[in-house]
Design a protein around this motif. Structure first.
Motif, mmCIF file in Angstrom:
data_model
loop_
_atom_site.group_PDB
_atom_site.id
_atom_site.type_symbol
_atom_site.label_atom_id
_atom_site.label_comp_id
_atom_site.label_asym_id
_atom_site.label_seq_id
_atom_site.Cartn_x
_atom_site.Cartn_y
_atom_site.Cartn_z
ATOM 1 N N ARG A 1 -40.359 22.190 27.513
ATOM 2 C CA ARG A 1 -38.986 22.101 27.006
ATOM 3 C C ARG A 1 -38.697 23.078 25.858
ATOM 4 O O ARG A 1 -37.623 23.034 25.295
ATOM 5 N N ASP A 2 -39.651 23.926 25.504
ATOM 6 C CA ASP A 2 -39.451 24.852 24.392
ATOM 7 C C ASP A 2 -38.424 25.923 24.764
ATOM 8 O O ASP A 2 -38.327 26.333 25.923
ATOM 9 N N LYS A 3 -37.665 26.411 23.745
ATOM 10 C CA LYS A 3 -36.665 27.455 23.993
ATOM 11 C C LYS A 3 -37.352 28.767 24.331
ATOM 12 O O LYS A 3 -37.006 29.436 25.292
ATOM 13 N N GLU A 4 -38.323 29.141 23.479
ATOM 14 C CA GLU A 4 -39.037 30.399 23.682
ATOM 15 C C GLU A 4 -40.532 30.141 23.826
ATOM 16 O O GLU A 4 -41.066 29.239 23.177
ATOM 17 N N VAL A 5 -41.167 30.945 24.651
ATOM 18 C CA VAL A 5 -42.618 30.854 24.830
ATOM 19 C C VAL A 5 -43.206 32.254 24.873
ATOM 20 O O VAL A 5 -42.531 33.206 25.241
ATOM 21 N N SER B 1 -37.614 33.279 27.125
ATOM 22 C CA SER B 1 -37.184 31.884 27.241
ATOM 23 C C SER B 1 -38.047 31.192 28.300
ATOM 24 O O SER B 1 -38.575 31.840 29.207
ATOM 25 N N SER B 2 -38.149 29.879 28.192
ATOM 26 C CA SER B 2 -38.996 29.147 29.132
ATOM 27 C C SER B 2 -38.418 29.206 30.549
ATOM 28 O O SER B 2 -39.162 29.141 31.529
ATOM 29 N N LYS C 1 -48.714 25.299 29.823
ATOM 30 C CA LYS C 1 -48.735 25.496 28.368
ATOM 31 C C LYS C 1 -50.188 25.432 27.916
ATOM 32 O O LYS C 1 -50.837 24.396 27.996
ATOM 33 N N PRO D 1 -50.037 24.625 22.727
ATOM 34 C CA PRO D 1 -48.751 24.066 22.313
ATOM 35 C C PRO D 1 -48.476 24.167 20.811
ATOM 36 O O PRO D 1 -47.337 24.169 20.384
ATOM 37 N N ASN E 1 -46.935 29.277 17.431
ATOM 38 C CA ASN E 1 -45.511 29.507 17.209
ATOM 39 C C ASN E 1 -45.154 30.901 17.687
ATOM 40 O O ASN E 1 -45.528 31.866 17.038
ATOM 41 N N PRO E 2 -44.475 31.118 18.771
ATOM 42 C CA PRO E 2 -44.041 30.148 19.782
ATOM 43 C C PRO E 2 -45.221 29.707 20.662
ATOM 44 O O PRO E 2 -46.240 30.392 20.688
ATOM 45 N N PRO E 3 -45.077 28.586 21.382
ATOM 46 C CA PRO E 3 -46.167 28.094 22.228
ATOM 47 C C PRO E 3 -46.584 29.129 23.277
ATOM 48 O O PRO E 3 -45.754 29.888 23.760
#
Length: 164
Positions: A7-11, A25-26, A42, A45, A48-50
């Motif tokens: 559910r993260d915005k960016e990975v 973006s994810s 993932k 987790p 930063n970012p995951p």
């Protein structure tokens, strides 16, 4: 977490061949994984970012299980063997106990030497400490004292380990 659970915005994305594809973006990462008919997993987790990676999830789980099993094989368990003595032990009996302790120590186990007191023997507990000291002195070449002699109820015990 895999695929839709992320559910993260960016990975930060790592491709199937191990090269970094950068931060995205994810949704974009999920599209790339779907195009390759693989899963988005993932990996880290807490970063930063995951960090996510495009892999076959079944294969990934199998590899993790295999690595864990390999690590377990290389683990060595150390047992504690106990040798019980009495304050008025004879010399030959003491030598037999010392030989047993020597075998345990050479196999890599720890040895707990316990001196049990019964009845009036408690009155002379400190004089009987020399039995434990003698025991440790005779095993000095193969062992070192991890825990020195200490009274615990009606017994006195110490722990010996193999010399490094």
């Amino acid at each position: 977490m895999i695929n839709g659970q992320i559910r993260d915005k960016e990975v930060r994305l790592i491709g199937e061949d191990g090269n970094q594809l950068g931060i995205m973006s994810s949704r974009e990462a999920q599209k790339l994984a779907d195009e390759a008919n693989l899963d988005l997993v993932k990996i880290s987790p807490k970063a930063n970012p995951p960090v996510c990676k495009i892999v076959d999830y079944g294969k990934y789980k199998y590899e993790l299980a295999r690595k864990e099993k390999e690590a377990k094989k290389k683990q060595k368990t150390v047992d504690i063997k106990e040798v019980r003595l009495s304050p008025n032990i004879e010399a030959n009996d003491l030598n037999t106990k010392i030989n047993n302790a020597r075998k345990f120590l050479t196999k890599g186990n720890k040895v707990k030497v316990t001196l049990r007191f019964r009845g009036r023997e408690m009155a002379h507990a400190m004089q009987s400490k020399k039995v434990l000291d003698d025991f440790a002195a005779k095993l000095e070449d193969v062992s070192s004292i991890e825990k020195p002699a200490k009274m615990e109820g009606r017994s006195m015990s110490m722990v010996l380990t193999e010399k490094r």
